[in-house]
Write an enzyme that holds these catalytic residues in place. Sequence first.
Site, PDB file in Angstrom:
ATOM      1  N   TYR A 198       0.829  -1.208   0.000  1.00 45.95           N
ATOM      2  CA  TYR A 198       0.000   0.000   0.000  1.00 45.95           C
ATOM      3  C   TYR A 198       0.856   1.247   0.000  1.00 45.95           C
ATOM      4  CZ  TYR A 198       0.838   0.891   5.009  1.00 45.95           C
ATOM      5  OH  TYR A 198       1.416   1.188   6.217  1.00 45.95           O
TER       6      TYR A 198
ATOM      7  N   LYS B 146       6.421  -1.903   1.809  1.00 43.91           N
ATOM      8  CA  LYS B 146       5.268  -1.332   2.506  1.00 43.91           C
ATOM      9  C   LYS B 146       4.112  -2.327   2.383  1.00 43.91           C
ATOM     10  CE  LYS B 146       3.132   3.209   3.098  1.00 43.91           C
ATOM     11  NZ  LYS B 146       3.231   3.264   4.541  1.00 43.91           N
TER      12      LYS B 146
ATOM     13  N   GLU C  19      12.231   2.186  14.046  1.00 43.56           N
ATOM     14  CA  GLU C  19      11.332   3.263  13.608  1.00 43.56           C
ATOM     15  C   GLU C  19      10.076   3.187  14.454  1.00 43.56           C
ATOM     16  OE1 GLU C  19       9.909   2.580   9.562  1.00 43.56           O
ATOM     17  OE2 GLU C  19       9.853   0.423   9.918  1.00 43.56           O
TER      18      GLU C  19
ATOM     19  N   LEU D 190      11.062   1.281   6.921  1.00 47.21           N
ATOM     20  CA  LEU D 190      10.508   1.758   5.656  1.00 47.21           C
ATOM     21  C   LEU D 190      11.253   3.023   5.252  1.00 47.21           C
ATOM     22  CD1 LEU D 190       8.102   1.286   3.631  1.00 47.21           C
ATOM     23  CD2 LEU D 190       7.011   3.196   4.812  1.00 47.21           C
TER      24      LEU D 190
HETATM   25  N1  PMP Z   1       7.598   3.707   8.802  1.00 45.50           N
HETATM   26  C1  PMP Z   1       6.479   2.947   8.817  1.00 45.50           C
HETATM   27  C2  PMP Z   1       6.539   1.594   9.437  1.00 45.50           C
HETATM   28  C3  PMP Z   1       5.289   3.437   8.259  1.00 45.50           C
HETATM   29  O1  PMP Z   1       4.176   2.669   8.264  1.00 45.50           O
HETATM   30  C4  PMP Z   1       5.268   4.742   7.697  1.00 45.50           C
HETATM   31  C5  PMP Z   1       4.017   5.338   7.112  1.00 45.50           C
HETATM   32  N2  PMP Z   1       3.221   4.474   6.436  1.00 45.50           N
HETATM   33  C6  PMP Z   1       6.451   5.495   7.719  1.00 45.50           C
HETATM   34  C7  PMP Z   1       7.591   4.939   8.271  1.00 45.50           C
HETATM   35  C8  PMP Z   1       6.498   6.879   7.128  1.00 45.50           C
HETATM   36  O2  PMP Z   1       6.493   6.843   5.737  1.00 45.50           O
HETATM   37  P1  PMP Z   1       6.002   8.087   4.872  1.00 45.50           P
HETATM   38  O3  PMP Z   1       6.802   9.268   5.300  1.00 45.50           O
HETATM   39  O4  PMP Z   1       6.277   7.686   3.468  1.00 45.50           O
HETATM   40  O5  PMP Z   1       4.543   8.275   5.173  1.00 45.50           O
END
Ligand code: PMP
Length: 287
Positions: free
Chosen positions: A31, A148, A186, A210
């Site tokens: 996603y 993701k 994270e 991610l």
């Molecule tokens: N890490 C994880 C595990 C996440 O689920 C997300 C957001 N979906 C992020 C980091 C942040 O990613 P982004 O800045 O692309 O929203």
Amino acid sequence: MIVYADGGFREKDEAFYPLEERGVLFADGVYEVVRYDRGRPFEMDAHVRRLRASLAGIGLPWPGVEAAASLSDELVRRNGLPDARVYWQVTRSAAGGPGKRSFVHPEKPEPAITMIAYPAEPLDPAAPVEAGEAVIVEDVRWHRCGIKSLMLLPASMAKTEAKRRGAVEALFERAKPGAAGTHITEGSSTNAFAVIGGVLRTHPADGWVLAGVTRAVLLEAARSAALAVEERAFTRAELLAASEAFACSTTQVTALTSVEGTPIGGGKAGEVTRRLAAAYVRRVLGA
Ligand code: PMP
């Protein structure tokens, strides 16, 4: 509300999954969440690139993946939503539907694309930086967090635990093979940053986290402001002694004013956090 599902735009009430949808049975899909502000998508190319990488990571081909951008734009337009968060989901199906429940992928998989546009509050450039507390939980996820994936049960359990403990985010901590001790990876739905010894640090964008779109934007902003930056994991002890910490995702930058009950930076959003949050808002608004 109009959604995109099963190959077309339709009313949400008229969109259904087959019972054996693999996204449900196996979390077999990936996603994205894309923000729109004043009608403008933020970092669209980065989202399409990451979607392509996630699909490659799970071996699900979508040769026309670039179409995600125009489907998403069209969905926002049809719903009349200048400020929105658009959820994109691609699961593994097959011509005629997913077929009976089977661990083995269908022989000729096809991407099943679903998009939902959720209305969002217009971004207020004058609003103070969001702030909240964080807790630390064990990172029980798999080793391919750069994908993701829809496999969000550990993240959902962690976020629920954070909420139960009055915190806004749960930071994951894990022992990594070949590394001594444990490190913070994270947040459950965010990337985590800390200012440690005057250096802005965040975990490298490897399989343990991610590669957040916001993470990349903030790193670029920090480097162009000549801040000392290092993509190097930090420990719980380093975090608890940090002068600042924040979590970021497409939705927002959140100052972490305490972690596991230990105040960070005197319990207020710090200078670096405020500067980067402001840079983020400017980028989002295209200023
Ligand atoms: N890490 C994880 C595990 C996440 O689920 C997300 C957001 N979906 C992020 C980091 C942040 O990613 P982004 O800045 O692309 O929203």
